[in-house]
Structure formats: structure tokens, C-alpha cells
Scaffold this motif. Structure first.
Motif, PDB file in Angstrom:
ATOM      1  N   VAL A  24       2.654 -12.087   3.724  1.00  0.00           N
ATOM      2  CA  VAL A  24       1.401 -11.566   4.305  1.00  0.00           C
ATOM      3  C   VAL A  24       1.563 -10.138   3.852  1.00  0.00           C
ATOM      4  O   VAL A  24       0.435  -9.522   2.991  1.00  0.00           O
ATOM      5  N   LEU A  25       2.650  -9.381   4.108  1.00  0.00           N
ATOM      6  CA  LEU A  25       2.704  -7.814   3.831  1.00  0.00           C
ATOM      7  C   LEU A  25       2.557  -7.606   2.207  1.00  0.00           C
ATOM      8  O   LEU A  25       1.974  -6.688   1.999  1.00  0.00           O
ATOM      9  N   ALA A  26       3.562  -8.416   1.457  1.00  0.00           N
ATOM     10  CA  ALA A  26       3.454  -8.418   0.209  1.00  0.00           C
ATOM     11  C   ALA A  26       2.098  -8.342  -0.428  1.00  0.00           C
ATOM     12  O   ALA A  26       1.616  -7.602  -1.486  1.00  0.00           O
ATOM     13  N   ALA A  27       1.467  -9.256  -0.078  1.00  0.00           N
ATOM     14  CA  ALA A  27       0.096  -9.867  -0.976  1.00  0.00           C
ATOM     15  C   ALA A  27      -1.000  -8.648  -0.311  1.00  0.00           C
ATOM     16  O   ALA A  27      -1.748  -8.327  -1.170  1.00  0.00           O
ATOM     17  N   MET A  28      -0.896  -8.321   0.814  1.00  0.00           N
ATOM     18  CA  MET A  28      -1.656  -7.240   1.136  1.00  0.00           C
ATOM     19  C   MET A  28      -1.506  -5.877   0.639  1.00  0.00           C
ATOM     20  O   MET A  28      -2.368  -4.899   0.038  1.00  0.00           O
ATOM     21  N   LYS A  29      -0.087  -5.694   0.388  1.00  0.00           N
ATOM     22  CA  LYS A  29       0.275  -4.378  -0.080  1.00  0.00           C
ATOM     23  C   LYS A  29      -0.367  -4.181  -1.644  1.00  0.00           C
ATOM     24  O   LYS A  29      -0.718  -3.442  -2.080  1.00  0.00           O
ATOM     25  N   LEU A  30      -0.446  -5.180  -2.384  1.00  0.00           N
ATOM     26  CA  LEU A  30      -0.875  -5.434  -3.764  1.00  0.00           C
ATOM     27  C   LEU A  30      -2.388  -5.030  -3.596  1.00  0.00           C
ATOM     28  O   LEU A  30      -2.940  -4.413  -4.553  1.00  0.00           O
ATOM     29  N   LEU A  31      -3.201  -5.707  -2.907  1.00  0.00           N
ATOM     30  CA  LEU A  31      -4.372  -5.034  -2.824  1.00  0.00           C
ATOM     31  C   LEU A  31      -4.780  -3.859  -2.147  1.00  0.00           C
ATOM     32  O   LEU A  31      -5.566  -3.152  -2.870  1.00  0.00           O
ATOM     33  N   VAL A  32      -4.209  -3.411  -1.293  1.00  0.00           N
ATOM     34  CA  VAL A  32      -4.184  -2.000  -0.926  1.00  0.00           C
ATOM     35  C   VAL A  32      -3.844  -0.930  -2.070  1.00  0.00           C
ATOM     36  O   VAL A  32      -4.610   0.193  -2.228  1.00  0.00           O
ATOM     37  N   PRO A  36      -7.356   3.917  -3.857  1.00  0.00           N
ATOM     38  CA  PRO A  36      -7.159   5.448  -3.899  1.00  0.00           C
ATOM     39  C   PRO A  36      -6.108   5.547  -2.626  1.00  0.00           C
ATOM     40  O   PRO A  36      -6.525   4.810  -1.641  1.00  0.00           O
ATOM     41  N   ALA A  37      -5.090   6.425  -2.572  1.00  0.00           N
ATOM     42  CA  ALA A  37      -4.401   6.785  -1.648  1.00  0.00           C
ATOM     43  C   ALA A  37      -5.332   7.283  -0.334  1.00  0.00           C
ATOM     44  O   ALA A  37      -6.256   8.002  -0.767  1.00  0.00           O
ATOM     45  N   GLY A  38      -5.245   6.682   0.885  1.00  0.00           N
ATOM     46  CA  GLY A  38      -6.140   7.365   1.864  1.00  0.00           C
ATOM     47  C   GLY A  38      -7.522   6.534   1.834  1.00  0.00           C
ATOM     48  O   GLY A  38      -8.247   7.132   2.575  1.00  0.00           O
ATOM     49  N   ASP A  39      -7.634   5.404   1.074  1.00  0.00           N
ATOM     50  CA  ASP A  39      -8.830   4.863   1.114  1.00  0.00           C
ATOM     51  C   ASP A  39      -9.075   4.250   2.569  1.00  0.00           C
ATOM     52  O   ASP A  39      -8.289   3.310   2.906  1.00  0.00           O
ATOM     53  N   PRO A  40     -10.302   4.518   3.180  1.00  0.00           N
ATOM     54  CA  PRO A  40     -10.551   4.074   4.736  1.00  0.00           C
ATOM     55  C   PRO A  40     -10.536   2.443   4.631  1.00  0.00           C
ATOM     56  O   PRO A  40     -10.010   1.837   5.522  1.00  0.00           O
ATOM     57  N   GLU A  41     -11.109   1.927   3.706  1.00  0.00           N
ATOM     58  CA  GLU A  41     -11.009   0.279   3.788  1.00  0.00           C
ATOM     59  C   GLU A  41      -9.820  -0.124   3.585  1.00  0.00           C
ATOM     60  O   GLU A  41      -9.249  -1.455   4.023  1.00  0.00           O
ATOM     61  N   ALA A  42      -8.852   0.180   2.470  1.00  0.00           N
ATOM     62  CA  ALA A  42      -7.487  -0.249   2.314  1.00  0.00           C
ATOM     63  C   ALA A  42      -6.954   0.190   3.736  1.00  0.00           C
ATOM     64  O   ALA A  42      -6.111  -0.816   4.062  1.00  0.00           O
ATOM     65  N   LEU A  43      -6.962   1.166   4.165  1.00  0.00           N
ATOM     66  CA  LEU A  43      -6.227   1.515   5.384  1.00  0.00           C
ATOM     67  C   LEU A  43      -6.605   0.446   6.483  1.00  0.00           C
ATOM     68  O   LEU A  43      -5.707   0.053   7.337  1.00  0.00           O
ATOM     69  N   PHE A  44      -7.676   0.056   6.630  1.00  0.00           N
ATOM     70  CA  PHE A  44      -8.182  -0.801   7.665  1.00  0.00           C
ATOM     71  C   PHE A  44      -7.480  -2.333   7.337  1.00  0.00           C
ATOM     72  O   PHE A  44      -7.015  -3.146   8.445  1.00  0.00           O
TER      73      PHE A  44
END
Length: 306
Positions: A24-32, A36-44
């Protein structure tokens, strides 16, 4: 048709398995990492993945960063609720309540904020506030009896000496302490307080009752009629005098119903519900057998909230 980042996130959540945390974490990390760094939607979404796995302590600061970075409305509303839920799960009940108190419903999450607020109240030991919050959120969704449920929630507020619930405009919360339904289960300040109502609820009109006030406009597609026969609220600390007052109130209500000369057969119709509702504060109460027999004559159901 272009495969957007949101499309890929949606597919991730369709297949995510909380029993395989590393995947789960690996798949989401690829999407994040696509953002860009600090992107609010990626952080969410990164916070949500941790939350999904039960890692609330890691999710909480990520939710806060996402909100501070300026999430768009759709995810902003979700982030508020998910942050409050995570705080509740780690025992930070008051912080969860502060986030959700006074928050209006929205098109994305509906009344979910009220549901999680009720849970936070319950965890904090305020069962009355939890029930009242849940009933207030539930009332507008009911095809029948919605106004009656809302009124009984307000009756509960009256029992606690609180003002009635009013519809607040979005963003109008002034930060005051009125959460609407706080109470202390050990508080006996309501001792001797009684709220009573006698209502007739029907799926069709009952002409003999047309002179009574209506609880709600006739807007239900199945012709929902709600007649208020009697409503009274009083406080009497002496148990003997209170019993007499309860008896007199119930008698007056039944006398009013009898004075309409309504056909008893109409009240015994399967689509008609006659309800006598008492809310009692602290202390024992007495209802005489004669009054109960009269209630039965009118096919009334006795509801007691003590």
C-alpha cells in the motif's frame, strides 16, 4: 481518453489491501512522487494511506500539512473529517470536537462531520451530546417524522437550559463553546424537569383533527400528516407534586384529543400512530393506571426518555 492522476488514485483505493501495508505504501508513494513536493493533494492521499493502515500518528501531521497547503474543497472537507477521526482514535477527543463543532454539511461529505462529531462526544463521555448531535443530523433525512425528531432534539436542549438549534450559515461558527448538546452525565441540574407531548401521526388526513396545530407542512409524497395535540414543559422538584402535575398534563392532553370527537376507529388505523412522549430529568416518576387505560383507548404508544 487521458488517464489522470485522480483516475490512478481512484484505482489505487479500489484495490488497496490493508493487510499488505508495504504494498500500500509503495504504491501510494509512486503516486505521491508524481506531484511536486508539498503538493496538498498528494499530502492528503499520503496521509490517507497511513490512516487506512491504522497509522494515525503518522497521518495526523500529514493531514495538517495538506490543509495548511490549501486543499481544494473536495479533499479539504474529507481531510477535516479524517483528521478529526484520527485524533479521536489516538485519544485526542477535544481536538476532534474542535475541528468538527459548528462545521456545516457540504455536498461532498454530507452529514458525515456530524456523525464523527457524535462519536467524539461519545468517546469524551458526553453521551447526551452524542445522541443529540446524531439526531439533529438524522432528522432532515427522514421521509417521515423528521421535524418531530428535530423538535425532540431541541426539547433535550431545553432540558439542559440550552438555546434551540438554528440553521447556521456556512462559516458562521463564532468559536464559542456552544457545541449544541454538551452535557455532564453526573449533572442533576435537570432534576424534576418534565417535557411532554401528545402527537398524532398519519399517512392520511384526519378531518376531526384539522383544528390542531400541524408539526410539519404536508410535503411528503405519501401525505404525511402530523398533529400536535398537546405540548408542555415544567419543573417541579417535589416528587409528589410532580406526579400530580404529570397526571394533570396527561389528562389535559387526552381531554383535548377527546374533545375533537375523533372516531376511535380512525386512531386504530394501521397508518395512524398516536404517541405520548415524556422526557424526565432525574428522579422517579408515577403514571396512574387510569391514565394508561385512557392512552390505550386512543391506541397511544407511551415513549419515555429518562
Amino acid at each position: 481518453m487521458e488517464d489522470t492522476w485522480d483516475d490512478r488514485v481512484a484505482r489505487f483505493w479500489e484495490t488497496a489491501d490493508d493487510e499488505d501495508a508495504p504494498a500500500v505504501l509503495a504504491a501510494m508513494k509512486l503516486l505521491v512522487d508524481e506531484r511536486p513536493a508539498g503538493d496538498p493533494e498528494a499530502l492528503f492521499e499520503w496521509a490517507s494511506a497511513h490512516d487506512f493502515l491504522g497509522h494515525e500518528s503518522e497521518a495526523i501531521p500529514l493531514y495538517r500539512r495538506a490543509l495548511e497547503a490549501g486543499l481544494p474543497d473536495e479533499r479539504h472537507f474529507q481531510a477535516q473529517i479524517q483528521l478529526a477521526s484520527s485524533l479521536r482514535n489516538v485519544g485526542e477527543f477535544e481536538q476532534a470536537i474542535d475541528i468538527l463543532r459548528g462545521r456545516p454539511d457540504d455536498p461532498v461529505t454530507g452529514a458525515a462531520g456530524s456523525a464523527f462529531l457524535a462519536l467524539a462526544f461519545l468517546n469524551s463521555g458526553r453521551a447526551g451530546a452524542a445522541v443529540g448531535t446524531a439526531l439533529t443530523a438524522l432528522a432532515p433525512t427522514l421521509p417521515m417524522y423528521g421535524r418531530a425528531v428535530a423538535e425532540y432534539a431541541n426539547d433535550w436542549r431545553s432540558l439542559r437550559g440550552l438555546p434551540p438549534i438554528v440553521e447556521d450559515a456556512p462559516g458562521s461558527d463564532d468559536g464559542t463553546e456552544d457545541d449544541g448538546l454538551d452535557d455532564d452525565d453526573d449533572d442533576d441540574s435537570d432534576a424534576g424537569h418534565v417535557i411532554f407531548s401528545l402527537d398524532v401521526l398519519s399517512l392520511h388526513a384526519i378531518p376531526a383533527l384539522s383544528g390542531l396545530s400541524s408539526l410539519s407542512p404536508n410535503i411528503h409524497p405519501r401525505d404525511n400528516f402530523q398533529y400536535r395535540v398537546h405540548h408542555e414543559s415544567f419543573t417541579e422538584s417535589n416528587w409528589s407534586l410532580r406526579a400530580d402535575r404529570v397526571e394533570a398534563t396527561l389528562t389535559a392532553a387526552l381531554d383535548t384529543l377527546e374533545a375533537t370527537q375523533v372516531d376511535l376507529a380512525a386512531l386504530h388505523h394501521p397508518d395512524v400512530f398516536v404517541r405520548a412522549f415524556f422526557t424526565f430529568g432525574s428522579g422517579a416518576e408515577t403514571i396512574h393506571a387510569e391514565a394508561l387505560q385512557r392512552l390505550a383507548k386512543f391506541n397511544a404508544t407511551l415513549w419515555i426518555d429518562a
